[in-house]
Design a protein around this motif. Structure first.
Motif, PDB file in Angstrom:
ATOM      1  N   UNK A   1      10.467   5.217  -1.900  1.00  0.00           N
ATOM      2  CA  UNK A   1       9.852   3.990  -1.399  1.00  0.00           C
ATOM      3  C   UNK A   1       8.706   3.536  -2.301  1.00  0.00           C
ATOM      4  N   UNK A   2       7.892   4.472  -2.753  1.00  0.00           N
ATOM      5  CA  UNK A   2       6.787   4.102  -3.636  1.00  0.00           C
ATOM      6  C   UNK A   2       7.287   3.668  -5.006  1.00  0.00           C
ATOM      7  N   UNK A   3       8.391   4.263  -5.460  1.00  0.00           N
ATOM      8  CA  UNK A   3       8.966   3.829  -6.737  1.00  0.00           C
ATOM      9  C   UNK A   3       9.468   2.391  -6.632  1.00  0.00           C
ATOM     10  N   UNK A   4       9.967   2.022  -5.446  1.00  0.00           N
ATOM     11  CA  UNK A   4      10.379   0.623  -5.244  1.00  0.00           C
ATOM     12  C   UNK A   4       9.180  -0.309  -5.432  1.00  0.00           C
ATOM     13  N   UNK A   5       8.034   0.080  -4.922  1.00  0.00           N
ATOM     14  CA  UNK A   5       6.833  -0.734  -5.125  1.00  0.00           C
ATOM     15  C   UNK A   5       6.510  -0.874  -6.604  1.00  0.00           C
ATOM     16  N   UNK A   6       6.607   0.228  -7.331  1.00  0.00           N
ATOM     17  CA  UNK A   6       6.285   0.199  -8.760  1.00  0.00           C
ATOM     18  C   UNK A   6       7.232  -0.733  -9.515  1.00  0.00           C
ATOM     19  N   UNK A   7       8.494  -0.709  -9.145  1.00  0.00           N
ATOM     20  CA  UNK A   7       9.492  -1.505  -9.856  1.00  0.00           C
ATOM     21  C   UNK A   7       9.473  -2.978  -9.480  1.00  0.00           C
ATOM     22  N   UNK A   8       9.009  -3.293  -8.284  1.00  0.00           N
ATOM     23  CA  UNK A   8       9.073  -4.685  -7.822  1.00  0.00           C
ATOM     24  C   UNK A   8       7.735  -5.410  -7.896  1.00  0.00           C
ATOM     25  N   UNK A   9       6.682  -4.739  -8.311  1.00  0.00           N
ATOM     26  CA  UNK A   9       5.381  -5.403  -8.425  1.00  0.00           C
ATOM     27  C   UNK A   9       5.446  -6.512  -9.467  1.00  0.00           C
ATOM     28  N   UNK A  10       4.903  -7.659  -9.130  1.00  0.00           N
ATOM     29  CA  UNK A  10       4.913  -8.773 -10.065  1.00  0.00           C
ATOM     30  C   UNK A  10       3.820  -8.615 -11.112  1.00  0.00           C
ATOM     31  N   UNK A  11       3.910  -9.392 -12.147  1.00  0.00           N
ATOM     32  CA  UNK A  11       3.004  -9.255 -13.286  1.00  0.00           C
ATOM     33  C   UNK A  11       1.549  -9.441 -12.887  1.00  0.00           C
ATOM     34  N   UNK A  12       1.303 -10.278 -11.886  1.00  0.00           N
ATOM     35  CA  UNK A  12      -0.089 -10.517 -11.482  1.00  0.00           C
ATOM     36  C   UNK A  12      -0.626  -9.434 -10.542  1.00  0.00           C
ATOM     37  N   UNK A  13       0.207  -8.432 -10.211  1.00  0.00           N
ATOM     38  CA  UNK A  13      -0.224  -7.330  -9.355  1.00  0.00           C
ATOM     39  C   UNK A  13       0.198  -7.462  -7.909  1.00  0.00           C
ATOM     40  N   UNK A  14       0.858  -8.555  -7.558  1.00  0.00           N
ATOM     41  CA  UNK A  14       1.236  -8.819  -6.170  1.00  0.00           C
ATOM     42  C   UNK A  14       2.695  -8.470  -5.909  1.00  0.00           C
ATOM     43  N   UNK A  15       3.068  -8.595  -4.638  1.00  0.00           N
ATOM     44  CA  UNK A  15       4.462  -8.526  -4.211  1.00  0.00           C
ATOM     45  C   UNK A  15       4.764  -9.746  -3.358  1.00  0.00           C
ATOM     46  N   UNK A  16       6.021 -10.164  -3.294  1.00  0.00           N
ATOM     47  CA  UNK A  16       6.375 -11.279  -2.414  1.00  0.00           C
ATOM     48  C   UNK A  16       6.122 -10.927  -0.952  1.00  0.00           C
ATOM     49  N   UNK A  17       5.842 -11.933  -0.196  1.00  0.00           N
ATOM     50  CA  UNK A  17       5.567 -11.750   1.224  1.00  0.00           C
ATOM     51  C   UNK A  17       6.784 -11.232   1.979  1.00  0.00           C
ATOM     52  N   UNK A  18       7.965 -11.638   1.541  1.00  0.00           N
ATOM     53  CA  UNK A  18       9.167 -11.265   2.294  1.00  0.00           C
ATOM     54  C   UNK A  18      10.373 -11.190   1.368  1.00  0.00           C
TER      55      UNK A  18
END
Length: 363
Positions: free
Chosen positions: A65-82
């Motif tokens: 699950x944490x690796x998913x965060x690492x792979x999907x983080x956007x360049x500005x440091x954020x993630x999409x809301x949904x």
């Protein structure tokens, strides 16, 4: 498998494992954990579910699950809301959602002691926190959302900023652990804590919602006698004996996640007896497969919405761990050893005795 949390006489370890297994069963191949099978993913609830997996000993699932965060983080440091099925449904960024991975990552490190994990995830936390603090005001509060074009909405939420307060403390702990001190974060944390304690006027009023009631304690901005007073001042507005906590004070609807978060808040100020009573009460939402229904409309005895959400089960697991003191991460919400930030020393309100009635200590 490591020791699993249990609350004696209420929730045995085997049932906690069942709940964690129900969360793992919903996890997608990518590592994402949606609200339920086929549901959407948001970063905050994804992290909450990952924390429950760590607490229950499903360490590989949590790291996925944490690796998913690492792979999907956007360049500005954020993630999409949904996100749903790997596709972005809402490209906006919720600052609280983006800050919360720091809590989960610090929690997983506390549970496992895995320095390699800490080093691997540190850049994720650094980028996320820098993104969030990029929209902090001079007064200390943080705007709750940036739209897909990077524009803020001009609105700060008490519950969200309280959660960000906790996230910043965990981020600072991680920074210290990996040897990358962040003095600017300490200043930002101090300013945010000051705003939460002394300037309720900067937050959009949401007094009907239980989250605005207890989140300043859960997020660590208020503790001790001030925290206890805040909780018990509105106890009768939100707590329904034998059933749990209302999500909204004027609706006959108790919810599992809010109840368990209040359990964590009570635990954080040393009020174990009411915490255990509430934890016991909310077990009426448990499904035979170990998952938990989101809530109950007690006026007509109907579960609503008709969803068994991963994050509700996750809140139960984390509350069980806090009450039982089982894992090394069980104190994540008590936060006794987390950095407190740089205290705000120069503010006119600190010299005015007349503002005390407007602070969080006296809502």
């Amino acid at each position: 498998m490591p020791d699993v949390p249990e609350v004696q006489g209420v929730l045995p370890a085997a049932r906690v494992v069942e709940t964690a297994r129900s969360i793992a069963a919903v996890q997608e191949c990518s590592g994402a954990i949606p609200w339920f099978a086929g549901g959407h993913v948001d970063p905050w609830d994804h992290v909450e579910s990952a924390m429950a997996l760590s607490a229950a000993g499903f360490l590989d699932k949590a790291e996925h699950a944490y690796d998913w965060l690492r792979r999907t983080q956007r360049q500005d440091g954020s993630w999409p809301l949904q996100i749903r099925g790997g596709r972005v449904e809402d490209a906006a960024a919720d600052t609280n959602f983006c800050a919360y991975p720091a809590v989960g990552i610090w929690h997983h490190l506390s549970v496992t002691g895995d320095d390699g994990f800490a080093e691997r995830m540190w850049p994720v936390v650094r980028r996320a926190v820098d993104f969030v603090l990029g929209v902090q005001s001079e007064r200390g509060e943080v705007d709750w959302v940036l739209d897909r074009n990077g524009r803020t909405g001009g609105e700060a939420l008490l519950s969200g900023c309280s959660s960000i307060h906790h996230s910043l403390r965990c981020a600072l702990a991680l920074a210290e652990h990996v040897g990358r001190p962040q003095p600017d974060w300490e200043v930002a944390l101090g300013r945010l804590g000051h705003a939460l304690r002394h300037h309720p006027e900067v937050f959009t009023p949401k007094h009907r919602y239980s989250m605005d009631w207890y989140y300043p304690i859960l997020g660590g901005a208020l503790r001790g006698e001030d925290g206890k007073r805040r909780l018990f001042d509105r106890w009768e507005d939100f707590v329904v004996d034998g059933l749990g906590v209302r999500c909204v004070d004027d609706h006959p609807w108790v919810t599992g996640a809010e109840t368990c978060e209040l359990v964590l808040s009570l635990d954080a100020v040393g009020e174990r007896l009411p915490a255990v009573e509430l934890f016991t009460a909310i077990q009426h939402l448990r499904d035979p497969n170990g998952s938990y229904w989101t809530g109950l409309v007690y006026a007509d005895g109907k579960r609503w919405p008709e969803e068994r959400t991963t994050w509700t089960g996750a809140a139960v697991v984390l509350a069980a761990d806090a009450l039982s003191r089982t894992t090394p991460g069980s104190g994540i919400f008590r936060a006794d050893d987390l950095p407190a930030g740089l205290a705000v020393e120069s503010c006119a309100c600190l010299e005015s005795p007349d503002l005390s009635s407007d602070t969080l200590e006296h809502p």
